[in-house]
Design a protein around this motif. Sequence first.
Motif, PDB file in Angstrom:
ATOM      1  N   SER A  14      -1.237 -10.544 -11.224  1.00 37.77           N
ATOM      2  CA  SER A  14       0.131 -10.831 -11.682  1.00 37.77           C
ATOM      3  C   SER A  14       0.857  -9.615 -12.236  1.00 37.77           C
ATOM      4  CB  SER A  14       0.102 -11.918 -12.765  1.00 37.77           C
ATOM      5  OG  SER A  14      -0.445 -13.110 -12.261  1.00 37.77           O
ATOM      6  N   TYR A  15       0.119  -8.719 -12.921  1.00 32.44           N
ATOM      7  CA  TYR A  15       0.808  -7.685 -13.699  1.00 32.44           C
ATOM      8  C   TYR A  15       0.570  -6.245 -13.247  1.00 32.44           C
ATOM      9  CZ  TYR A  15       1.034 -11.801 -16.685  1.00 32.44           C
ATOM     10  OH  TYR A  15       1.236 -13.079 -17.148  1.00 32.44           O
ATOM     11  N   LEU A  16      -0.548  -5.961 -12.597  1.00 33.71           N
ATOM     12  CA  LEU A  16      -0.807  -4.581 -12.174  1.00 33.71           C
ATOM     13  C   LEU A  16      -0.195  -4.320 -10.800  1.00 33.71           C
ATOM     14  CD1 LEU A  16      -4.451  -3.902 -13.422  1.00 33.71           C
ATOM     15  CD2 LEU A  16      -2.296  -3.204 -14.453  1.00 33.71           C
ATOM     16  N   PRO A  17       0.225  -3.091 -10.522  1.00 37.50           N
ATOM     17  CA  PRO A  17       0.977  -2.815  -9.284  1.00 37.50           C
ATOM     18  C   PRO A  17       0.091  -2.765  -8.041  1.00 37.50           C
ATOM     19  CG  PRO A  17       0.618  -0.793 -10.513  1.00 37.50           C
ATOM     20  CD  PRO A  17       0.081  -1.895 -11.364  1.00 37.50           C
ATOM     21  N   HIS A  18       0.696  -3.024  -6.888  1.00 35.48           N
ATOM     22  CA  HIS A  18       0.023  -2.758  -5.616  1.00 35.48           C
ATOM     23  C   HIS A  18       0.394  -1.340  -5.175  1.00 35.48           C
ATOM     24  CE1 HIS A  18       3.764  -3.306  -3.329  1.00 35.48           C
ATOM     25  NE2 HIS A  18       3.963  -4.455  -3.950  1.00 35.48           N
ATOM     26  N   PRO A  19      -0.312  -0.757  -4.202  1.00 35.58           N
ATOM     27  CA  PRO A  19      -0.067   0.656  -3.840  1.00 35.58           C
ATOM     28  C   PRO A  19       1.375   0.982  -3.488  1.00 35.58           C
ATOM     29  CG  PRO A  19      -2.090  -0.130  -2.819  1.00 35.58           C
ATOM     30  CD  PRO A  19      -1.452  -1.321  -3.455  1.00 35.58           C
ATOM     31  N   GLY A  20       2.121   0.012  -2.985  1.00 36.13           N
ATOM     32  CA  GLY A  20       3.512   0.261  -2.605  1.00 36.13           C
ATOM     33  C   GLY A  20       4.452   0.372  -3.788  1.00 36.13           C
ATOM     34  N   GLU A  21       3.995  -0.069  -4.985  1.00 36.55           N
ATOM     35  CA  GLU A  21       4.849  -0.015  -6.183  1.00 36.55           C
ATOM     36  C   GLU A  21       4.617   1.246  -7.007  1.00 36.55           C
ATOM     37  OE1 GLU A  21       5.666  -4.510  -7.580  1.00 36.55           O
ATOM     38  OE2 GLU A  21       3.557  -3.982  -7.512  1.00 36.55           O
ATOM     39  N   VAL A  22       3.736   2.118  -6.534  1.00 37.26           N
ATOM     40  CA  VAL A  22       3.436   3.363  -7.247  1.00 37.26           C
ATOM     41  C   VAL A  22       3.923   4.536  -6.408  1.00 37.26           C
ATOM     42  CG1 VAL A  22       1.600   4.811  -8.187  1.00 37.26           C
ATOM     43  CG2 VAL A  22       1.404   2.322  -8.311  1.00 37.26           C
ATOM     44  N   GLU A  23       4.715   5.418  -7.028  1.00 34.84           N
ATOM     45  CA  GLU A  23       5.203   6.606  -6.318  1.00 34.84           C
ATOM     46  C   GLU A  23       4.135   7.686  -6.333  1.00 34.84           C
ATOM     47  OE1 GLU A  23       9.915   7.471  -5.869  1.00 34.84           O
ATOM     48  OE2 GLU A  23       8.984   8.025  -7.748  1.00 34.84           O
ATOM     49  N   ASN A  24       3.667   8.061  -5.135  1.00 33.09           N
ATOM     50  CA  ASN A  24       2.687   9.135  -5.022  1.00 33.09           C
ATOM     51  C   ASN A  24       3.342  10.338  -4.356  1.00 33.09           C
ATOM     52  OD1 ASN A  24       0.198   7.835  -6.009  1.00 33.09           O
ATOM     53  ND2 ASN A  24       0.575   6.425  -4.320  1.00 33.09           N
ATOM     54  N   PHE A  25       3.116  11.516  -4.953  1.00 33.83           N
ATOM     55  CA  PHE A  25       3.762  12.734  -4.461  1.00 33.83           C
ATOM     56  C   PHE A  25       2.740  13.676  -3.851  1.00 33.83           C
ATOM     57  CE2 PHE A  25       6.438  11.187  -7.918  1.00 33.83           C
ATOM     58  CZ  PHE A  25       7.703  11.229  -7.346  1.00 33.83           C
TER      59      PHE A  25
END
Length: 744
Positions: free
Chosen positions: A306-317
Amino acid sequence: MYFGLRFSRQAILKKADVWLRYMCNITKNEPKELEYIRNIGISAHIDSGKTTLTERILYYTGKIAKMHEVRGKDNVGATMDSMELERQRGITIQSAATYTMWKNYNINIIDTPGHVDFTVEVERALRVLDGAILVLCAVGGVQSQTLTVNRQMKRYNVPCIAFINKLDRLGANPYNVLSNIRSKLGHNAAFLQLPIEQDNNIKGIVDLIHNRSIYFNGDFGDDIEYGDIPEDMKQLVKDKRQELIEHVSNVDEKLGEMFLEEKSPTKQELIDAIRRNCINRTFTPVLLGTALKNKGVQPLLDAVLSYLPHPGEVENFAIQETDDKNNPKKVVLNSSRDGTYPFIALAFKLEAGRFGQLTYMRCYQGKLSKGDTIYNFRTSKKIRLSRLVRLHADQMEEVNEVYAGDIFALFGVDCASGDTFMTDKKLNISLESIYVPDPVVSMAISPINSKDRDNFSKAIARFTKEDPTFHFQYDTDSKESIVSGMGELHLEIYAQRMQKEYNCPVNLGKPKVAFRETLVSPFEFDYFHKKQHGGQGQYARVIGVLEPLPPNENTNLDFVDETSGPNVPKQYIPAIIKGFKMMSEKGLYSGHRISGVRMRLLDGAHHIVDSSELAFILATQGAIKQAYEEASWQVLEPIMDVEAVVPIEFQGAVMGQFNKRSGIISGSDGTADWITIHAEVPLNCMFGFAGELRSLTQGKGEFSMEYVRYSPTTPETQEKVVMNYLESTGQLQAFLNSKKNTKS
């Protein structure tokens, strides 16, 4: 009839239930959508219950059929503690990866060590994870390693859920732990659950989001019963739910407006607001339970979804090299799993497996299939893949393809930790590597039997490659092999692994602290290096100032070129820097590395024929030697932040032990029975403290420590370090004679 003889009816139903759950959770080769993937780590202070919690998660998700304890009576040990030493000691030494499924979501989990000596394992894990569970002991609360883990999460911008574990322990106080999370960690945190207690035992929890009670029945806590809130808790639940809404409203615009308008949010609106702010690291949800007693684990899994992000919600540079090397370009990676973008992955952990080097990787972009060719950005080497595996502790499962967001492993790939891999060589981009702290303890090491030298060399080569905080070098002065690491336990573990895995017993000498030496006050140098006797000579002159850096920068080395005009041509500046760094590797005062010094080059001179890079290197080294002869130097030593948790009756004895070891007590806090003492102590004075603490506290006390800073050592320690160096280099007698002549 046969089954009836071996198992009870309940046992047969139990095994059938596990089998059904496992069959439902078999991972198919079809890629999951991004929103159905979670990459999480489980991190905490030592002995907070991380591995026990992971064991419960694997059981409830159907990954394992039976739970085992960290220090189990059946001599099996927890699934994630696959190393024999981990099972013997009851601690996690290496981070272990696994994957499982919960409610059709793929969850990749990394269980990390809690001991500060293995902090690089936590660094590696958090570098590649999208979220984390921060486990806290309900009695100990926020402890020293909790603070370290919190800093690591902040460094990599990892959102987390807090889970207060061990509510079954005597003296458990989750309200005090929440206060610690807010004050010591600086988190905007609030309870999502409250404990239901009866006769000082936890019976269940209250869910503040859905306003219901949850009980975990059965021998294994997998028979979940939902019910009404107990009558005596209704007012407390109402107050704490309002507190939760207030804390989220303070950081969420949408919920804040509703709060000002005195509107009550729906369950879904509250869940959405918590998720938004948890991902942004502006709010930390706090959940409760006891993993050992099988309570609170399933709601924690629901909270992960419910609360932790999936890989698409984290910006990776990624960093793309440009013509201007000092100003590289930042590129946002695309985590789409449709395979249309080129593959990019980071190698974050190396391990010697049964079939050669095992390289753990996180895929950040694109898709990789068995048989593809990938390139190592650092070495430009081309590798054709024969095997792709997913990991479950020390077991593996072959897969044909991996996609963005997946954690997987490769065999037979020669690389270093932190290397970037890609399928398109023309991309010219790399991923940010992992922060590696400097080692603080060194010990002499040698094989007991000279015939084991080959195995010794193999073990050293493997361990230094796997662990970037484990260093090996040969000291030409003392004629000893030296290993360096993050603590005595760190080095002791590797010594035991050499014996068990390579049949090479070793001797570990007395620990050597990584002292540093630095200038006391600025020194102006003017050194002229000239050698002109036939043929091409050497000609270089350097003029400038060596000056100490501020205390907060005393582990750095700095070089500033302040020359103007043609006296020192710019092509010789790198040679001057090289000479400065070469001399800084081993100082002439105590034999330790120079740090906390800035070299300002003001002027110099060159010869059109006889000047060369070598001449300027030698001139710079001569200037440093001149500074040793004429300037004042001092020795720096590492200061450790020590946290000792002891029964209250031993408080005075332990404080006395800190004072005896030149420690400065910075504070203490605790309960009626236990106290936590915080002190800053020189690392050089901490050897043997573990045994001393055990004897002082009847085996009940425990402590942890971590590096804080370098500070000037005491005059007595400085004299001892300098004398030892002079004796080892054969200069002691000459020094004493010169001192005698000076006095007379």
